[in-house]
Write an enzyme that holds these catalytic residues in place. Structure first.
Site, PDB file in Angstrom:
ATOM      1  N   CYS A   3       0.814  -1.219   0.000  1.00 39.47           N
ATOM      2  CA  CYS A   3       0.000   0.000   0.000  1.00 39.47           C
ATOM      3  C   CYS A   3       0.845   1.265   0.000  1.00 39.47           C
ATOM      4  O   CYS A   3       1.204   1.791   1.051  1.00 39.47           O
ATOM      5  CB  CYS A   3      -0.964   0.035   1.175  1.00 39.47           C
ATOM      6  SG  CYS A   3      -2.160   1.388   0.993  1.00 39.47           S
ATOM      7  N   CYS A  13      -6.403   2.058  -2.955  1.00 42.48           N
ATOM      8  CA  CYS A  13      -5.710   2.490  -1.746  1.00 42.48           C
ATOM      9  C   CYS A  13      -6.613   3.457  -0.989  1.00 42.48           C
ATOM     10  O   CYS A  13      -6.842   4.578  -1.447  1.00 42.48           O
ATOM     11  CB  CYS A  13      -4.392   3.170  -2.115  1.00 42.48           C
ATOM     12  SG  CYS A  13      -3.361   3.520  -0.684  1.00 42.48           S
TER      13      CYS A  13
END
Length: 435
Positions: free
Chosen positions: A160, A371
């Site tokens: 991420c 995300c």
């Protein structure tokens, strides 16, 4: 003597459990073995919130035994050696396992040793990381009394890519609540030239940065950390020879070329040769990350050490009965649980078709990832994109959460992050239900 499985899975993280669970849902007769040494399984996306004291760490942890699907053999060992031309995996414990099909998804490993001084610094108390110990991050934020709060990220691929800045936005709001924000400079030093690769998201994040008065320093490649003097040392990784020097030694207001920073703050810095040092009073970072060593040294790896798979089919580029997905696969998209959610059905469909018809399906992975970028307590932006790196929002977000534009901050997206996604993870994804 070796044990044989129709499908052997390496890794009991998000990808491994989902593949096993979806395979069993679609064909209960598939004989599956899953190699995973860990006793615990973690919902790591919530660790950002743990680091800011808005989620309980205990809720991110489950017993691995509770997640292994019924009928799947849990092999509690460490995979060590691949012999793909013999369809064989040997564990560190010396046991041999053979397979018809192999699914490789062991995740990645934290590699702080790639930055000299970082391992020691992370043991010193004022350097923290949500990637390794989010509870310690909260301790550091609580103990911070002002000064330079440095947030940074490595040049390696990471889980991420937005996580190193999410905690920064939450920290800013915590510092306001604790009364130290007025005597704090927040610095975000990153190796790239943009704050996020998807343009509409980057535009929103730069507005957040302006609102919070955060100094962003681009093209900063972290190369070492001095844990005693509390200095993060960077190479300025941009050629500005045509437009003047990047580093100047006299007046710090000119130290960094205006082209590579935003919202300049006059924090304590120094120069050592071609390195640029930023003094910090606390630092949060994403440590460098790498594929597990047993993957990197294997015949399944690319030259960079990651698992070599086809971008669309997720089939290994050399061995047709091997598939790979998740964080260890070398795919040109963000390493997130959302990406795995879209990768798993492709792998499962292809394996079942290979079992039945010895060919692949037409199902392909398009690089989708998302995300959730938390920008404060109760606020979030949702970056969704694919291999094109263009903003590709899921229509369900608009219809079910009543959000017209998920590239803008919204409180309902925070609800999605804190409550809805964890529920979907434990109750749908881990049980093999496609979402």
């Amino acid at each position: 003597m070796s044990s044989h499985y129709q499908v052997l899975i390496i890794g009991g993280g998000t990808a491994g459990i989902m593949v096993a669970a979806q395979l069993k849902r679609k064909n209960k007769l598939v004989d599956i073995g899953l190699i995973e040494p860990s006793e615990k399984h973690y919902y790591q996306p919530a660790w950002t919130l743990v680091g800011a004291n808005t989620y309980d760490f205990e809720k991110t942890e489950r017993e691995m035994s509770s997640l292994i699907p019924e009928g799947v053999k849990w092999i509690k060992e460490h995979a060590e050696t691949f012999i793909p031309d013999q369809n064989k995996v040997i564990t560190a414990e010396g046991k041999e396992f053979t397979y018809d099909f192999l699914v490789v998804c062991p995740g990645l490993r934290m590699a702080p040793e790639l930055v000299p001084g970082l391992t020691e610094a992370m043991d010193k108390g004022i350097v923290c990381s949500n990637y390794t110990d989010p509870q310690h991050t909260w301790e550091v934020l609580q103990n911070f009394k002002g000064g330079t709060a440095l947030f940074t990220m490595p040049t390696t691929p990471i889980k991420c890519g937005g996580a190193p800045q999410k905690i920064m936005y939450l920290a800013d709001e915590h510092f306001k609540k604790s009364g130290v924000r007025d005597k704090t400079d927040i610095i975000f030093a990153l190796p790239g030239g943009v704050i996020f690769a998807v343009k509409p998201i980057a535009k929103t994040l730069m507005e957040v940065v302006d609102r919070k008065d955060i100094n962003v320093r681009f093209f900063h490649k972290l190369v070492k950390v001095d844990p005693h003097k509390k200095i993060a040392w960077y190479e300025i990784d941009k050629d500005l020879t045509a437009g003047g020097c990047v580093i100047m030694s006299d007046d710090d207001t000119k130290t960094l070329d205006k082209e590579i920073q935003h919202n300049y703050k006059n924090v304590k810095t120094e120069i050592e040769g071609n390195l640029y040092g930023i003094h910090f009073d606390m630092m949060h970072l994403a440590p460098p990350q790498a594929a597990p060593k047993f993957i990197a040294k294997s015949p399944l790896a690319t030259a960079e050490g990651w698992l070599s798979v086809n971008d669309k089919t997720l089939q290994h580029t050399q061995f047709s009965n091997i598939f790979g997905l998740g964080d260890t696969a070398q795919l040109p998209t963000a390493k997130t649980g959302a990406a795995i959610r879209k990768q798993v059905p492709v792998v499962v469909a292809n394996i079942l078709e290979m079992i039945n018809a010895k060919k692949l399906t037409a199902k392909e992975y398009n690089g989708y990832s998302s995300c959730p970028l938390v920008t404060g307590y109760g606020k979030m932006v949702l970056a969704e994109f694919d291999y094109s790196k263009e903003f590709k929002p899921d229509p369900m977000i608009k219809s079910k959460l009543f959000i017209a534009d998920s590239s803008q901050e919204h409180w309902r997206l925070w609800i999605l992050k804190k409550y809805i996604l964890p529920y979907i993870y434990w109750n749908k994804m881990m049980k093999g239900i496609e979402v």
